[in-house]
Scaffold this motif. Structure first.
Motif, PDB file in Angstrom:
ATOM      1  N   THR A   6      47.646  13.612  47.058  1.00  0.00           N
ATOM      2  CA  THR A   6      46.598  12.931  47.817  1.00  0.00           C
ATOM      3  C   THR A   6      45.302  13.706  47.765  1.00  0.00           C
ATOM      4  OG1 THR A   6      47.531  14.009  49.713  1.00  0.00           O
ATOM      5  CG2 THR A   6      48.025  11.694  49.438  1.00  0.00           C
ATOM      6  N   ALA A   7      44.205  12.980  47.904  1.00  0.00           N
ATOM      7  CA  ALA A   7      42.900  13.625  47.876  1.00  0.00           C
ATOM      8  C   ALA A   7      42.677  14.425  49.148  1.00  0.00           C
ATOM      9  CB  ALA A   7      41.806  12.572  47.715  1.00  0.00           C
ATOM     10  N   GLN A   8      43.198  13.978  50.243  1.00  0.00           N
ATOM     11  CA  GLN A   8      42.994  14.650  51.527  1.00  0.00           C
ATOM     12  C   GLN A   8      44.350  14.931  52.129  1.00  0.00           C
ATOM     13  OE1 GLN A   8      40.309  15.635  53.089  1.00  0.00           O
ATOM     14  NE2 GLN A   8      38.682  14.701  51.890  1.00  0.00           N
ATOM     15  N   LEU A 213      31.549   1.567  52.803  1.00  0.00           N
ATOM     16  CA  LEU A 213      31.401   3.005  52.558  1.00  0.00           C
ATOM     17  C   LEU A 213      30.514   3.710  53.571  1.00  0.00           C
ATOM     18  CD1 LEU A 213      30.921   2.838  48.696  1.00  0.00           C
ATOM     19  CD2 LEU A 213      32.993   3.480  49.936  1.00  0.00           C
ATOM     20  N   VAL A 340      38.406  22.085  50.400  1.00  0.00           N
ATOM     21  CA  VAL A 340      38.066  22.602  49.073  1.00  0.00           C
ATOM     22  C   VAL A 340      36.543  22.656  48.957  1.00  0.00           C
ATOM     23  CG1 VAL A 340      38.281  22.242  46.581  1.00  0.00           C
ATOM     24  CG2 VAL A 340      40.163  21.615  48.101  1.00  0.00           C
ATOM     25  N   GLY A 371      31.284  19.224  37.809  1.00  0.00           N
ATOM     26  CA  GLY A 371      31.410  17.830  38.254  1.00  0.00           C
ATOM     27  C   GLY A 371      30.501  17.422  39.391  1.00  0.00           C
ATOM     28  N   ASN A 379      29.402   7.544  41.567  1.00  0.00           N
ATOM     29  CA  ASN A 379      29.266   6.141  41.939  1.00  0.00           C
ATOM     30  C   ASN A 379      28.854   6.070  43.395  1.00  0.00           C
ATOM     31  OD1 ASN A 379      31.672   6.271  43.575  1.00  0.00           O
ATOM     32  ND2 ASN A 379      32.840   6.161  41.669  1.00  0.00           N
ATOM     33  N   VAL A 380      28.829   4.855  43.929  1.00  0.00           N
ATOM     34  CA  VAL A 380      28.286   4.639  45.275  1.00  0.00           C
ATOM     35  C   VAL A 380      29.141   5.292  46.371  1.00  0.00           C
ATOM     36  CG1 VAL A 380      29.377   2.381  45.421  1.00  0.00           C
ATOM     37  CG2 VAL A 380      27.421   2.861  46.868  1.00  0.00           C
ATOM     38  N   ALA A 381      30.362   5.675  46.037  1.00  0.00           N
ATOM     39  CA  ALA A 381      31.191   6.363  47.035  1.00  0.00           C
ATOM     40  C   ALA A 381      30.870   7.855  47.089  1.00  0.00           C
ATOM     41  CB  ALA A 381      32.671   6.156  46.736  1.00  0.00           C
ATOM     42  N   PRO A 384      34.209  12.462  45.084  1.00  0.00           N
ATOM     43  CA  PRO A 384      35.503  12.236  45.732  1.00  0.00           C
ATOM     44  C   PRO A 384      35.976  13.404  46.610  1.00  0.00           C
ATOM     45  CG  PRO A 384      35.767  12.481  43.346  1.00  0.00           C
ATOM     46  CD  PRO A 384      34.303  12.418  43.618  1.00  0.00           C
ATOM     47  N   GLY A 386      37.841  17.055  48.034  1.00  0.00           N
ATOM     48  CA  GLY A 386      39.231  17.450  48.248  1.00  0.00           C
ATOM     49  C   GLY A 386      39.872  17.968  46.968  1.00  0.00           C
ATOM     50  N   ALA A 387      41.156  17.611  46.787  1.00  0.00           N
ATOM     51  CA  ALA A 387      41.907  18.087  45.626  1.00  0.00           C
ATOM     52  C   ALA A 387      41.273  17.621  44.317  1.00  0.00           C
ATOM     53  CB  ALA A 387      43.352  17.592  45.706  1.00  0.00           C
ATOM     54  N   ALA A 388      40.508  16.529  44.368  1.00  0.00           N
ATOM     55  CA  ALA A 388      39.909  15.997  43.138  1.00  0.00           C
ATOM     56  C   ALA A 388      38.920  16.981  42.506  1.00  0.00           C
ATOM     57  CB  ALA A 388      39.208  14.665  43.426  1.00  0.00           C
ATOM     58  N   ILE A 390      39.499  19.971  41.955  1.00  0.00           N
ATOM     59  CA  ILE A 390      40.225  21.009  41.223  1.00  0.00           C
ATOM     60  C   ILE A 390      41.023  20.391  40.087  1.00  0.00           C
ATOM     61  CG2 ILE A 390      41.924  22.868  41.418  1.00  0.00           C
ATOM     62  CD1 ILE A 390      39.344  23.435  42.934  1.00  0.00           C
ATOM     63  N   THR A 391      40.482  20.458  38.885  1.00  0.00           N
ATOM     64  CA  THR A 391      41.247  20.089  37.698  1.00  0.00           C
ATOM     65  C   THR A 391      41.144  21.260  36.735  1.00  0.00           C
ATOM     66  OG1 THR A 391      39.383  19.157  36.457  1.00  0.00           O
ATOM     67  CG2 THR A 391      40.539  17.681  37.972  1.00  0.00           C
TER      68      THR A 391
ATOM     69  N   PHE B 122      36.822   0.618  45.063  1.00  0.00           N
ATOM     70  CA  PHE B 122      37.643   1.806  45.253  1.00  0.00           C
ATOM     71  C   PHE B 122      39.073   1.443  45.582  1.00  0.00           C
ATOM     72  CE2 PHE B 122      33.210   2.266  46.125  1.00  0.00           C
ATOM     73  CZ  PHE B 122      32.880   3.073  45.048  1.00  0.00           C
ATOM     74  N   HIS B 138      51.011   7.688  46.873  1.00  0.00           N
ATOM     75  CA  HIS B 138      50.372   8.959  46.536  1.00  0.00           C
ATOM     76  C   HIS B 138      50.432   9.274  45.048  1.00  0.00           C
ATOM     77  CE1 HIS B 138      49.701   9.596  50.637  1.00  0.00           C
ATOM     78  NE2 HIS B 138      50.924   9.889  50.971  1.00  0.00           N
ATOM     79  N   GLN B 164      36.721  14.610  33.754  1.00  0.00           N
ATOM     80  CA  GLN B 164      36.581  15.788  34.609  1.00  0.00           C
ATOM     81  C   GLN B 164      37.492  15.711  35.820  1.00  0.00           C
ATOM     82  OE1 GLN B 164      32.398  16.124  35.510  1.00  0.00           O
ATOM     83  NE2 GLN B 164      32.268  18.066  34.449  1.00  0.00           N
ATOM     84  N   VAL B 165      37.631  14.498  36.329  1.00  0.00           N
ATOM     85  CA  VAL B 165      38.444  14.286  37.515  1.00  0.00           C
ATOM     86  C   VAL B 165      39.746  13.620  37.083  1.00  0.00           C
ATOM     87  CG1 VAL B 165      38.585  13.070  39.720  1.00  0.00           C
ATOM     88  CG2 VAL B 165      36.423  14.076  38.991  1.00  0.00           C
ATOM     89  N   ALA B 179      43.056  17.813  33.061  1.00  0.00           N
ATOM     90  CA  ALA B 179      41.861  17.012  32.806  1.00  0.00           C
ATOM     91  C   ALA B 179      41.014  17.801  31.818  1.00  0.00           C
ATOM     92  CB  ALA B 179      41.096  16.770  34.099  1.00  0.00           C
ATOM     93  N   TYR B 215      45.874  23.076  50.318  1.00  0.00           N
ATOM     94  CA  TYR B 215      45.491  23.001  48.906  1.00  0.00           C
ATOM     95  C   TYR B 215      45.888  24.219  48.087  1.00  0.00           C
ATOM     96  CZ  TYR B 215      42.535  19.169  50.504  1.00  0.00           C
ATOM     97  OH  TYR B 215      42.083  18.004  51.047  1.00  0.00           O
ATOM     98  N   HIS B 218      48.433  23.999  45.159  1.00  0.00           N
ATOM     99  CA  HIS B 218      47.882  23.137  44.110  1.00  0.00           C
ATOM    100  C   HIS B 218      46.843  23.898  43.285  1.00  0.00           C
ATOM    101  CE1 HIS B 218      46.200  19.587  42.210  1.00  0.00           C
ATOM    102  NE2 HIS B 218      45.012  19.855  42.724  1.00  0.00           N
ATOM    103  N   ILE B 219      45.949  24.588  43.960  1.00  0.00           N
ATOM    104  CA  ILE B 219      44.890  25.302  43.243  1.00  0.00           C
ATOM    105  C   ILE B 219      45.492  26.401  42.368  1.00  0.00           C
ATOM    106  CG2 ILE B 219      42.878  26.807  43.522  1.00  0.00           C
ATOM    107  CD1 ILE B 219      42.235  25.198  46.086  1.00  0.00           C
ATOM    108  N   VAL B 222      46.966  24.810  39.277  1.00  0.00           N
ATOM    109  CA  VAL B 222      45.970  24.318  38.316  1.00  0.00           C
ATOM    110  C   VAL B 222      45.285  25.505  37.622  1.00  0.00           C
ATOM    111  CG1 VAL B 222      43.812  23.041  38.038  1.00  0.00           C
ATOM    112  CG2 VAL B 222      45.602  22.143  39.527  1.00  0.00           C
TER     113      VAL B 222
END
Lengths: 489, 406
Positions: A6-8, A213, A340, A371, A379-381, A384, A386-388, A390-391, B122, B138, B164-165, B179, B215, B218-219, B222
């Protein structure tokens, strides 16, 4: 292997909702002061952390929410105005040869991009240097929330700057007033197409995102509400010559609309007012503020508490933020390093951690690689978060930014405290970890860093000494910031 | 990065030692690829058209008078359409795609959507990515495939997102998907120094921190995967050579990298590519024409590249977008959010043609096309007929497959 899906993610453990918002009665130390400065600003220098560590939580929150005088900060750069060149394209260049016109268009675009770059640099510098960190943090938060992307759709640098100033001047103001101002803001009118919304065929873009939003969240309105709201916003446009809001009555739909259960000849102002009368609205903002400043995916009971607070203050942010930033839940272990860092927080915060006075060249491309480019949300949101964040790609970009920063000209010229560390590897590794991470590291990290500083595992390198200190200490600072804890706010 | 302003050589005082961790990568390169039940080493390339592609002006119903009535200025003139039959045809910018269609390499599935369509970018994107229209999941549908497929757990590249994401479609419970936006810049500067590299590895793998955070694990994972992956991937794909002429667009670059990965021994099963933004509320024609042209040309280069290396039969590409757009144009030369729209399946294993029925423009849902094919039927087809896994568990339901794959 397991990964966060999950993102959060809500922190584990128990929460006492009944006194979550009551003032925290403990005293601050470097750890909690650094936490406060990461959330209410972009991190702290060693001196700033020491200063806040000597305050009471209540005094610290009041200090942050009463913005210090920022008049000594550098003024914004001149923003490029493309209008003379655009008028020339329609005027003397009209009908002329296409090469000249193409060159003129390229030049306009180049100047606009350059102008946005200078605004980005200026804003990063302001985040770093401001004596009113919460003002910039709220501006940054609002930029991601009521977001707008530069240049595309005619969002010229002047409009970007105007919107940025709107958020800065509304940083702790009233959310309803701000939403109305955003609905008339030229950058937003262009970005979400309301400038072209007319009664013949309404354009729903702004009407939808305003509710989904910006104010209520998905599920708190119907498709019919979107259509009716779009009708109410018809004619809210801008005077392109003056660059200001223009209520074009000729293309406004003057008919009766039914919106969120109310019926009348509504316009945009009515829509905003009706939205802010919905029970979902304070809850929406409560979740937003908690997720941004405390922790993600907050409990429904906690959201209710903050929503009641927002309602009590009729959507004025200053008292709400002051309460949040001195609350028990804000200083709880649940909130500690539970978010994050965004790339902007990461980059500005790293400058702060080293005590650098100015943004180092190369920071903007580094942010792009992580990023996040200011004034260019995906985009308009907005971003993102949170976890997003970190890639594998963005983590590499983060680490590489620090690897280059520690060797930047400013750092090489001794601008940072790290050059004053003693030649004792053990003492130095402890100092690095204390300054950069408030000692939030696994026990083994000290021996790893000490070993690195002393050249352990390599035969020819020798222990930490004045000859190798510049390289070793920089390497150790980099490695300290490479630890997972450093990605967390 | 303005390298001139930075003094590169963060660790220049120390000899840079060549890495020996390539052993793993080499071992992987020499090993035969794990086979699918079908015995072939198949790859799915998922191409997301972000923002809501207007299906009506992509696969144009040029035989339908209602289309021309609802789109007085935006409709593609009948004479410009690259006709598939007397009813539908490609947008005129999609010449390259039409050429592939004529070779029997493209399947168009019409009217794809789901019940109770959501008009939010979204939420609808989330629905397509998680394959869950009615619940909040999830994990993504391909993440669940990766969890289920028993692919080698020591391979870091079972799935790769060229972004990237990390998209939700690839979020799994057990497999971390890297990614990779582009290969340039995909590597740690500090890794050039073996000494720093080793310490980095020790530090990021140790997550026994004196505090808890949702987190942290996870971090740490990654960061560890990024160090190993960014060292291995460029080496694994280094030997790939191509003459294919990709357009100089972000999508062209992404698909070039996709072909390179497919043509190298990375063991990759799923690749994710994105393109956009197709959110054309205003001045749709210029934007969508440019995007469809880019899509069509990049896809053609990709297919040619695959074919030149004998990989075309191993690769299935599938497009998707969160929704189509409103039947009637709006007053600003654009279209607002709609519902059902067509998608495209492409590859050497595809039985070309048109599948499903075109939604009715008159029997519509508040001016939007009603879906005639559930998107999970397309997913079930891909899972069962291409990736070789049962779909029912992954999709939380049984959906009929479409006979589009050989």
């Amino acid at each position: 292997m397991a990964t966060i899906a999950t993102a959060q993610v809500r922190p584990a453990g128990h929460i006492e909702v009944s006194n979550a918002l009551a003032p925290y009665r403990g005293s601050l130390d470097r750890r909690s002061a650094a936490h406060l400065l990461r959330r209410a600003g972009f991190g702290g220098t060693s001196q700033e952390i020491a200063r806040y560590a000597s305050m009471s939580p209540g005094f610290a929150a009041e200090t942050l929410t009463h913005f210090a005088d920022t008049s000594a900060l550098p003024p914004p750069p001149d923003v490029y105005d493309p209008r003379p060149a655009l008028f020339a394209l329609r005027g003397e260049l009209r009908g002329g040869d296409s090469t000249a016109k193409r060159k003129a268009r390229q030049s306009i675009r180049r100047e606009m991009v350059r102008s946005i770059l200078s605004l980005q640099n200026w804003w990063l510098g302001r985040m770093l240097a401001t004596p009113a960190p919460l003002q910039e943090k709220m501006t940054f938060f609002l930029h991601g929330h009521f977001t707008t992307a530069a240049i595309q759709k005619g969002v010229w640098p002047a409009y970007v700057w105007q919107q940025n100033q709107l958020y800065r001047s509304s940083a702790l103001g009233n959310l309803r007033d701000l939403t109305l101002a955003v609905s008339k803001d030229p950058a937003m009118l262009l970005y979400l197409d309301n400038a072209l919304n007319n009664k013949t065929h309404p354009n729903e873009n702004y009407a939808r995102e305003l509710m989904e939003l910006f104010t209520l969240g998905h599920g708190n309105y119907t498709e019919e509400d979107v259509r009716q709201s779009a009708r109410a916003f018809t004619g809210w446009s801008l005077n392109r010559k003056a660059g200001t809001f223009f209520d074009n009555r000729r293309i406004h739909d003057d008919g009766v609309k039914t919106f969120l259960g109310r019926t009348g000849n509504f316009d945009g102002t009515d829509i905003v007012n009706i939205i802010y009368q919905q029970a979902a609205c304070p809850k929406f903002w409560a979740e937003k503020l908690l997720s941004e400043f405390v922790y993600g995916n907050p409990e429904p009971e906690l959201i209710e508490q903050v929503a009641a607070l927002i309602h009590r203050h009729d959507y004025t942010l200053a008292p709400v933020m002051s309460t949040l930033l001195q609350s028990n839940v804000f200083y709880s272990e649940r909130a500690y390093r539970a978010l994050v860092k965004s790339p902007v927080e990461y980059v500005v915060g790293t400058h702060k951690a080293f005590g650098l006075a100015a943004i180092v060249p190369g920071s903007l491309p580094a942010l792009r690689a992580m990023g996040q480019v200011l004034f260019y949300p995906p985009n308009v949101a907005g971003w993102p978060g949170g976890a997003a964040w970190i890639t594998s790609q963005t983590v590499i970009s983060r680490q590489n930014f620090v690897a280059q920063l520690v060797n930047s000209k400013a750092m090489r010229q001794g601008a940072s405290w790290i050059d004053g560390l003693p030649m004792d590897a053990d003492t130095s590794s402890r100092a690095l970890v204390a300054q950069i991470l408030q000692s939030d590291v696994p026990a083994q990290a000290y021996s790893q860093l000490t070993g690195y500083l002393d050249g352990a595992g390599t035969s020819a390198l020798g222990r930490l000494s004045p000859e190798n200190a510049a390289e070793r200490v920089r390497g150790a600072a980099y490695l300290t910031m490479a630890m997972p804890a450093y990605q967390l706010s | 990065m303005n390298r001139g302003r930075f003094l590169i050589g963060a660790f220049s005082g120390i000899a840079v030692v060549a890495s020996t961790d390539h052993l793993f990568a080499r071992a992987l390169a020499d090993a035969p690829l794990p086979g699918l039940p079908g015995g072939e080493d198949r790859v799915l390339v998922l191409l997301n058209l972000q923002g809501g592609n207007d299906g009506l002006n992509c696969i144009v119903p040029h035989g339908n008078a209602e289309y021309y009535r609802q789109r007085p200025t935006l409709a593609v003139p009948q004479s410009d359409v690259l006709a598939i039959d007397r009813q539908i045809g490609f947008n005129p910018t999609m010449r390259s795609m039409k050429a592939l269609y004529d070779q029997g390499r493209v399947a168009v599935v019409q009217g794809v959507g789901y019940p109770n369509p959501d008009h939010s970018h979204f939420r609808s994107t989330e629905i397509w990515q998680t394959a869950a229209p009615a619940t909040y999941e999830h994990t993504g549908w391909l993440g669940r495939y990766l969890d289920d497929a028993n692919l080698p757990s020591n391979n870091l590249f079972n799935g790769i997102a060229l972004a990237q994401v990390l998209p939700e479609a690839l979020i799994s419970n057990k497999v971390d998907v890297p990614a990779v936006a582009q290969l340039g810049g995909y590597g740690l500067i500090s890794d050039r120094n073996r000494y720093a590299r080793a310490t980095y590895g020790e530090l990021v793998r140790d997550n026994r921190f004196p505090f808890t955070s949702p987190y942290l694990a996870h971090i740490a994972e990654v960061e560890d995967d990024a160090q190993r992956g960014s060292e291995e991937l460029p080496q694994l794909v280094a030997g790939y050579k191509t003459d294919a002429a990709y357009p100089a667009t972000p999508l062209g670059r992404s698909l070039a990298l996709a072909a390179q990965i497919v043509g190298s021994r990375t063991g990759t099963r799923v690749l994710y590519v994105q393109h956009g933004s197709y959110d054309t509320h205003v001045s749709q024609k210029g934007t969508q024409d440019r995007l469809l042209g880019e899509l069509s040309d990049a896809t053609k280069a990709f297919y040619d590249d695959l074919a030149a290396h004998g990989n075309d039969k191993r690769v299935l590409m599938m497009t998707f977008s969160e929704f189509g757009r409103r039947n009637a144009e709006n007053g600003s030369n654009g279209t607002d959010h709609g519902e059902a729209s067509p998608l495209v399946l492409l590859g050497g294993g595809v039985k070309g043609g048109v599948y499903g029925s075109y939604p009715d423009l008159t029997e519509n849902d508040m001016g939007n096309l009603r879906f005639t094919t559930d998107f999970r039927s397309v997913y079930a087809t891909v899972l069962e007929r291409w990736l070789g896994r049962p779909s029912q568990k992954i999709l939380a339901g049984a959906f009929p497959t479409i006979p589009v794959l050989g």
